[in-house]
Scaffold this motif. Structure first.
Motif, PDB file in Angstrom:
ATOM      1  N   PRO A 190       1.062 -23.357 -26.292  1.00 38.43           N
ATOM      2  CA  PRO A 190       1.575 -23.146 -24.933  1.00 38.43           C
ATOM      3  C   PRO A 190       1.341 -21.698 -24.492  1.00 38.43           C
ATOM      4  O   PRO A 190       1.378 -20.774 -25.292  1.00 38.43           O
ATOM      5  CB  PRO A 190       3.072 -23.437 -25.063  1.00 38.43           C
ATOM      6  CG  PRO A 190       3.209 -24.251 -26.298  1.00 38.43           C
ATOM      7  CD  PRO A 190       2.074 -23.850 -27.203  1.00 38.43           C
ATOM      8  N   LEU A 191       1.097 -21.531 -23.205  1.00 38.82           N
ATOM      9  CA  LEU A 191       0.823 -20.201 -22.665  1.00 38.82           C
ATOM     10  C   LEU A 191       2.046 -19.302 -22.791  1.00 38.82           C
ATOM     11  O   LEU A 191       3.172 -19.739 -22.566  1.00 38.82           O
ATOM     12  CB  LEU A 191       0.437 -20.297 -21.201  1.00 38.82           C
ATOM     13  CG  LEU A 191      -0.861 -21.017 -20.882  1.00 38.82           C
ATOM     14  CD1 LEU A 191      -1.074 -21.042 -19.373  1.00 38.82           C
ATOM     15  CD2 LEU A 191      -2.033 -20.376 -21.568  1.00 38.82           C
ATOM     16  N   ASN A 192       1.796 -18.048 -23.106  1.00 35.02           N
ATOM     17  CA  ASN A 192       2.837 -17.040 -23.085  1.00 35.02           C
ATOM     18  C   ASN A 192       2.676 -16.296 -21.762  1.00 35.02           C
ATOM     19  O   ASN A 192       1.899 -15.348 -21.657  1.00 35.02           O
ATOM     20  CB  ASN A 192       2.692 -16.102 -24.281  1.00 35.02           C
ATOM     21  CG  ASN A 192       3.775 -15.058 -24.318  1.00 35.02           C
ATOM     22  OD1 ASN A 192       4.345 -14.681 -23.291  1.00 35.02           O
ATOM     23  ND2 ASN A 192       4.066 -14.576 -25.510  1.00 35.02           N
ATOM     24  N   HIS A 193       3.394 -16.766 -20.734  1.00 39.17           N
ATOM     25  CA  HIS A 193       3.253 -16.214 -19.391  1.00 39.17           C
ATOM     26  C   HIS A 193       3.584 -14.726 -19.350  1.00 39.17           C
ATOM     27  O   HIS A 193       2.932 -13.969 -18.630  1.00 39.17           O
ATOM     28  CB  HIS A 193       4.132 -16.986 -18.407  1.00 39.17           C
ATOM     29  CG  HIS A 193       3.718 -18.415 -18.256  1.00 39.17           C
ATOM     30  ND1 HIS A 193       4.346 -19.434 -18.932  1.00 39.17           N
ATOM     31  CD2 HIS A 193       2.726 -18.988 -17.542  1.00 39.17           C
ATOM     32  CE1 HIS A 193       3.769 -20.569 -18.621  1.00 39.17           C
ATOM     33  NE2 HIS A 193       2.780 -20.332 -17.780  1.00 39.17           N
ATOM     34  N   VAL A 194       4.576 -14.303 -20.102  1.00 36.13           N
ATOM     35  CA  VAL A 194       4.961 -12.887 -20.119  1.00 36.13           C
ATOM     36  C   VAL A 194       3.797 -12.037 -20.615  1.00 36.13           C
ATOM     37  O   VAL A 194       3.449 -11.029 -20.002  1.00 36.13           O
ATOM     38  CB  VAL A 194       6.226 -12.670 -20.985  1.00 36.13           C
ATOM     39  CG1 VAL A 194       6.503 -11.187 -21.191  1.00 36.13           C
ATOM     40  CG2 VAL A 194       7.424 -13.373 -20.370  1.00 36.13           C
TER      41      VAL A 194
ATOM     42  N   GLY B  31      11.340 -17.982 -15.519  1.00 35.11           N
ATOM     43  CA  GLY B  31      11.543 -18.622 -16.817  1.00 35.11           C
ATOM     44  C   GLY B  31      10.227 -19.153 -17.331  1.00 35.11           C
ATOM     45  O   GLY B  31       9.163 -18.777 -16.844  1.00 35.11           O
ATOM     46  N   GLU B  32      10.274 -20.068 -18.300  1.00 35.69           N
ATOM     47  CA  GLU B  32       9.051 -20.583 -18.922  1.00 35.69           C
ATOM     48  C   GLU B  32       8.880 -22.095 -18.788  1.00 35.69           C
ATOM     49  O   GLU B  32       7.991 -22.665 -19.397  1.00 35.69           O
ATOM     50  CB  GLU B  32       9.027 -20.200 -20.411  1.00 35.69           C
ATOM     51  CG  GLU B  32       8.774 -18.730 -20.660  1.00 35.69           C
ATOM     52  CD  GLU B  32       7.308 -18.326 -20.486  1.00 35.69           C
ATOM     53  OE1 GLU B  32       6.417 -19.193 -20.540  1.00 35.69           O
ATOM     54  OE2 GLU B  32       7.066 -17.132 -20.269  1.00 35.69           O
ATOM     55  N   THR B  33       9.726 -22.770 -17.996  1.00 35.62           N
ATOM     56  CA  THR B  33       9.554 -24.209 -17.823  1.00 35.62           C
ATOM     57  C   THR B  33       8.596 -24.486 -16.675  1.00 35.62           C
ATOM     58  O   THR B  33       8.315 -23.603 -15.858  1.00 35.62           O
ATOM     59  CB  THR B  33      10.899 -24.910 -17.531  1.00 35.62           C
ATOM     60  OG1 THR B  33      11.317 -24.573 -16.198  1.00 35.62           O
ATOM     61  CG2 THR B  33      11.977 -24.515 -18.539  1.00 35.62           C
ATOM     62  N   GLU B  34       8.118 -25.709 -16.574  1.00 40.24           N
ATOM     63  CA  GLU B  34       7.196 -26.068 -15.495  1.00 40.24           C
ATOM     64  C   GLU B  34       7.828 -25.913 -14.121  1.00 40.24           C
ATOM     65  O   GLU B  34       7.130 -25.740 -13.134  1.00 40.24           O
ATOM     66  CB  GLU B  34       6.704 -27.506 -15.674  1.00 40.24           C
ATOM     67  CG  GLU B  34       5.721 -27.648 -16.806  1.00 40.24           C
ATOM     68  CD  GLU B  34       5.051 -29.009 -16.812  1.00 40.24           C
ATOM     69  OE1 GLU B  34       5.457 -29.905 -16.039  1.00 40.24           O
ATOM     70  OE2 GLU B  34       4.107 -29.167 -17.596  1.00 40.24           O
ATOM     71  N   ASP B  35       9.160 -25.981 -14.046  1.00 38.94           N
ATOM     72  CA  ASP B  35       9.852 -25.848 -12.762  1.00 38.94           C
ATOM     73  C   ASP B  35      10.142 -24.399 -12.378  1.00 38.94           C
ATOM     74  O   ASP B  35      10.545 -24.128 -11.253  1.00 38.94           O
ATOM     75  CB  ASP B  35      11.171 -26.631 -12.782  1.00 38.94           C
ATOM     76  CG  ASP B  35      10.939 -28.131 -12.879  1.00 38.94           C
ATOM     77  OD1 ASP B  35       9.904 -28.608 -12.368  1.00 38.94           O
ATOM     78  OD2 ASP B  35      11.786 -28.819 -13.474  1.00 38.94           O
TER      79      ASP B  35
ATOM     80  N   GLU C  56       1.125 -26.421 -14.717  1.00 39.89           N
ATOM     81  CA  GLU C  56      -0.338 -26.377 -14.746  1.00 39.89           C
ATOM     82  C   GLU C  56      -0.932 -25.054 -14.279  1.00 39.89           C
ATOM     83  O   GLU C  56      -2.077 -25.003 -13.826  1.00 39.89           O
ATOM     84  CB  GLU C  56      -0.911 -27.548 -13.950  1.00 39.89           C
ATOM     85  CG  GLU C  56      -0.470 -28.887 -14.493  1.00 39.89           C
ATOM     86  CD  GLU C  56      -1.035 -30.060 -13.721  1.00 39.89           C
ATOM     87  OE1 GLU C  56      -2.102 -29.914 -13.078  1.00 39.89           O
ATOM     88  OE2 GLU C  56      -0.401 -31.118 -13.770  1.00 39.89           O
ATOM     89  N   LEU C  57      -0.182 -23.981 -14.388  1.00 39.26           N
ATOM     90  CA  LEU C  57      -0.653 -22.651 -14.000  1.00 39.26           C
ATOM     91  C   LEU C  57      -1.492 -22.066 -15.136  1.00 39.26           C
ATOM     92  O   LEU C  57      -1.028 -21.969 -16.270  1.00 39.26           O
ATOM     93  CB  LEU C  57       0.542 -21.740 -13.697  1.00 39.26           C
ATOM     94  CG  LEU C  57       0.249 -20.340 -13.212  1.00 39.26           C
ATOM     95  CD1 LEU C  57      -0.425 -20.386 -11.839  1.00 39.26           C
ATOM     96  CD2 LEU C  57       1.543 -19.540 -13.126  1.00 39.26           C
ATOM     97  N   SER C  58      -2.720 -21.671 -14.831  1.00 37.51           N
ATOM     98  CA  SER C  58      -3.627 -21.123 -15.844  1.00 37.51           C
ATOM     99  C   SER C  58      -3.554 -19.598 -15.862  1.00 37.51           C
ATOM    100  O   SER C  58      -3.097 -18.978 -14.894  1.00 37.51           O
ATOM    101  CB  SER C  58      -5.057 -21.566 -15.555  1.00 37.51           C
ATOM    102  OG  SER C  58      -5.560 -20.874 -14.423  1.00 37.51           O
ATOM    103  N   PRO C  59      -4.044 -18.975 -16.936  1.00 34.41           N
ATOM    104  CA  PRO C  59      -4.112 -17.511 -16.967  1.00 34.41           C
ATOM    105  C   PRO C  59      -4.929 -16.947 -15.805  1.00 34.41           C
ATOM    106  O   PRO C  59      -4.567 -15.925 -15.230  1.00 34.41           O
ATOM    107  CB  PRO C  59      -4.789 -17.210 -18.309  1.00 34.41           C
ATOM    108  CG  PRO C  59      -4.452 -18.383 -19.158  1.00 34.41           C
ATOM    109  CD  PRO C  59      -4.441 -19.563 -18.221  1.00 34.41           C
ATOM    110  N   GLY C  60      -6.000 -17.604 -15.433  1.00 35.32           N
ATOM    111  CA  GLY C  60      -6.812 -17.148 -14.307  1.00 35.32           C
ATOM    112  C   GLY C  60      -6.054 -17.185 -12.995  1.00 35.32           C
ATOM    113  O   GLY C  60      -6.218 -16.308 -12.148  1.00 35.32           O
ATOM    114  N   GLU C  61      -5.193 -18.186 -12.814  1.00 40.80           N
ATOM    115  CA  GLU C  61      -4.397 -18.281 -11.587  1.00 40.80           C
ATOM    116  C   GLU C  61      -3.327 -17.197 -11.548  1.00 40.80           C
ATOM    117  O   GLU C  61      -3.013 -16.667 -10.479  1.00 40.80           O
ATOM    118  CB  GLU C  61      -3.764 -19.663 -11.470  1.00 40.80           C
ATOM    119  CG  GLU C  61      -4.773 -20.758 -11.187  1.00 40.80           C
ATOM    120  CD  GLU C  61      -4.184 -22.145 -11.304  1.00 40.80           C
ATOM    121  OE1 GLU C  61      -4.327 -22.913 -10.335  1.00 40.80           O
ATOM    122  OE2 GLU C  61      -3.582 -22.457 -12.352  1.00 40.80           O
ATOM    123  N   ILE C  62      -2.765 -16.864 -12.689  1.00 43.29           N
ATOM    124  CA  ILE C  62      -1.793 -15.766 -12.756  1.00 43.29           C
ATOM    125  C   ILE C  62      -2.488 -14.470 -12.356  1.00 43.29           C
ATOM    126  O   ILE C  62      -1.998 -13.714 -11.507  1.00 43.29           O
ATOM    127  CB  ILE C  62      -1.177 -15.648 -14.166  1.00 43.29           C
ATOM    128  CG1 ILE C  62      -0.311 -16.870 -14.472  1.00 43.29           C
ATOM    129  CG2 ILE C  62      -0.373 -14.342 -14.302  1.00 43.29           C
ATOM    130  CD1 ILE C  62       0.140 -16.965 -15.918  1.00 43.29           C
TER     131      ILE C  62
END
Length: 157
Positions: free
Chosen positions: A22-26, A68-72, A126-132
């Protein structure tokens, strides 16, 4: 992910990242910000409501919030470009609405706390690293490219 991550990930890099853990958004956000903030004076705050980062890009301050880290949960990026009230607000409003149609991509101009801001926001589903990277880059670039011109033309009433 290492510091070698660049703000312009290729499609194959994105697919490789998405196909693993899973992606680590932080970590992705911090890597993107590190690649954009020349002074490396990033401020970050963590609370029960997630994270907020603040960094300087050109002549603007850019804020990134991860709830947060959930899809919502959401990623929101914003930067203030003009304090209100402004001169000729009707003309300003028209200009910003026209820019929203032709120049802001996934971002938009809005009013927040009596200020004009550039903002982009979406859920993490469904957010990708490129979209971030794209969201942060678009907001920072549009704000930096327009803040001084807007202040010169429409600054304090």
């Amino acid at each position: 992910m290492t510091a070698a991550y660049q703000a312009d990930l290729s499609t194959s890099d994105e697919l490789a990242l998405e196909g693993t853990a899973p992606l680590n958004h932080v970590q992705i956000i911090e890597t993107v910000i590190a690649s954009m903030d020349r002074d490396q004076k990033v401020m970050v705050g963590k609370s029960g409501n997630g994270y907020v980062w603040k960094f300087t890009y050109g002549s603007v301050e850019v804020f990134v919030q991860l709830t947060g880290e959930t899809e919502d949960d959401t990623l929101t990026v914003w930067s203030f470009v003009l304090q209100l009230p402004a001169k000729n607000e009707a003309q300003l409003t028209r200009k910003l609405l026209e820019m929203n149609w032709t120049e802001t991509f996934e971002a938009r101009f809005c009013i927040v706390n009596n200020q004009i801001a550039v903002v982009s926001s979406r859920t993490l589903a469904e957010l990708s690293p490129g979209e971030i990277s794209r969201a942060i880059t678009i907001v920072a670039t549009i704000a930096d490219n327009n803040d001084e011109a807007l202040q010169a033309e429409f600054g304090a009433a």
